[in-house]
Design a protein around this motif. Structure first.
Motif, PDB file in Angstrom:
ATOM      1  N   HIS A  23      -5.562   8.989   1.419  1.00 18.78           N
ATOM      2  CA  HIS A  23      -4.173   8.671   1.120  1.00 18.78           C
ATOM      3  C   HIS A  23      -3.363   9.847   1.654  1.00 18.78           C
ATOM      4  O   HIS A  23      -3.769  11.003   1.511  1.00 18.78           O
ATOM      5  CB  HIS A  23      -3.933   8.541  -0.387  1.00 18.78           C
ATOM      6  N   GLY A  50      -1.744   6.656   8.916  1.00 14.71           N
ATOM      7  CA  GLY A  50      -1.018   5.957   7.853  1.00 14.71           C
ATOM      8  C   GLY A  50       0.361   5.613   8.343  1.00 14.71           C
ATOM      9  O   GLY A  50       0.989   6.400   9.055  1.00 14.71           O
ATOM     10  N   HIS A  87       0.800  -1.214   0.000  1.00 21.79           N
ATOM     11  CA  HIS A  87       0.000   0.000   0.000  1.00 21.79           C
ATOM     12  C   HIS A  87       0.838   1.272   0.000  1.00 21.79           C
ATOM     13  O   HIS A  87       0.311   2.338  -0.204  1.00 21.79           O
ATOM     14  CB  HIS A  87      -0.960   0.016   1.195  1.00 21.79           C
ATOM     15  N   GLU A  88       2.123   1.186   0.256  1.00 20.01           N
ATOM     16  CA  GLU A  88       2.969   2.371   0.244  1.00 20.01           C
ATOM     17  C   GLU A  88       3.563   2.533  -1.153  1.00 20.01           C
ATOM     18  O   GLU A  88       4.228   1.644  -1.660  1.00 20.01           O
ATOM     19  CB  GLU A  88       4.081   2.224   1.284  1.00 20.01           C
ATOM     20  N   VAL A 147       3.464   7.455  -0.326  1.00 15.27           N
ATOM     21  CA  VAL A 147       2.024   7.514  -0.085  1.00 15.27           C
ATOM     22  C   VAL A 147       1.592   6.258   0.654  1.00 15.27           C
ATOM     23  O   VAL A 147       1.992   5.150   0.298  1.00 15.27           O
ATOM     24  CB  VAL A 147       1.245   7.638  -1.418  1.00 15.27           C
ATOM     25  N   ASP A 175      -2.007   4.470   2.833  1.00 17.32           N
ATOM     26  CA  ASP A 175      -3.430   4.549   3.154  1.00 17.32           C
ATOM     27  C   ASP A 175      -3.589   5.034   4.589  1.00 17.32           C
ATOM     28  O   ASP A 175      -2.848   4.627   5.482  1.00 17.32           O
ATOM     29  CB  ASP A 175      -4.093   3.183   3.025  1.00 17.32           C
ATOM     30  N   GLU A 181       0.566  11.527   1.666  1.00 16.78           N
ATOM     31  CA  GLU A 181       1.897  11.509   1.095  1.00 16.78           C
ATOM     32  C   GLU A 181       2.830  12.240   2.049  1.00 16.78           C
ATOM     33  O   GLU A 181       2.609  13.409   2.370  1.00 16.78           O
ATOM     34  CB  GLU A 181       1.917  12.193  -0.271  1.00 16.78           C
ATOM     35  N   GLU A 193      -9.624   8.647  -2.002  1.00 16.62           N
ATOM     36  CA  GLU A 193      -9.339   7.334  -2.592  1.00 16.62           C
ATOM     37  C   GLU A 193      -9.084   7.409  -4.093  1.00 16.62           C
ATOM     38  O   GLU A 193      -8.414   6.564  -4.652  1.00 16.62           O
ATOM     39  CB  GLU A 193     -10.491   6.381  -2.287  1.00 16.62           C
ATOM     40  N   GLN A 231      -7.352   9.771  -5.506  1.00 18.76           N
ATOM     41  CA  GLN A 231      -6.157  10.610  -5.633  1.00 18.76           C
ATOM     42  C   GLN A 231      -6.474  12.078  -5.905  1.00 18.76           C
ATOM     43  O   GLN A 231      -5.627  12.821  -6.383  1.00 18.76           O
ATOM     44  CB  GLN A 231      -5.204  10.064  -6.707  1.00 18.76           C
TER      45      GLN A 231
END
Length: 121
Positions: free
Chosen positions: A38, A118, A21-22, A31, A33, A40, A55, A57
């Motif tokens: 998201h 995250g 997920h990164e 980035v 979750d 960054e 979700e 972006q």
């Protein structure tokens, strides 16, 4: 014995899913979750910038959000308070230089009080 193998395979698959997920972001950071968002993470010197998107972006305005980055620096946790800046960016200053890819987590609180986090490996 079979139960041990199944447990081992399930653990490896779970670890792979978490790492997958990164990804790389449009601002040169990593980035991850964070709930329905998201985030960054971009670290330069002692400055931490966190860019918030949905979700799909699409940028989410940072106004009203609060955050904390808890990053590992020299083997010790460093807490950085994040405040809204321009657009979808939250920013803060650490007490020391962080390096380009610090490990740790970002915790967010939305204007309605919902929280998300995250993790960055």
């Amino acid at each position: 014995m079979i139960l041990l193998r199944v447990t081992l395979v399930a653990g490896l698959l779970a670890a792979t899913t978490v790492c997958a997920h990164e990804t790389s972001g449009q601002h040169g950071g990593r980035v991850a979750d964070a709930g329905k968002f998201h985030v960054e993470l971009v670290a330069k010197g002692d400055t931490v910038d966190v860019f918030l998107s949905d979700e799909g972006q699409k940028p989410v305005p940072a106004a009203g959000y609060k955050g904390t980055a808890i990053l590992v620096v020299g083997g010790k946790p460093a807490r950085v308070t994040l405040e809204p800046a321009d657009g979808n960016r939250l920013t803060g200053k650490a007490a020391t230089a962080l390096g380009a890819s610090p490990k740790g987590a970002v915790q967010l609180t939305s204007p309605d009080g919902a929280t998300a986090s995250g993790k960055f490996n």
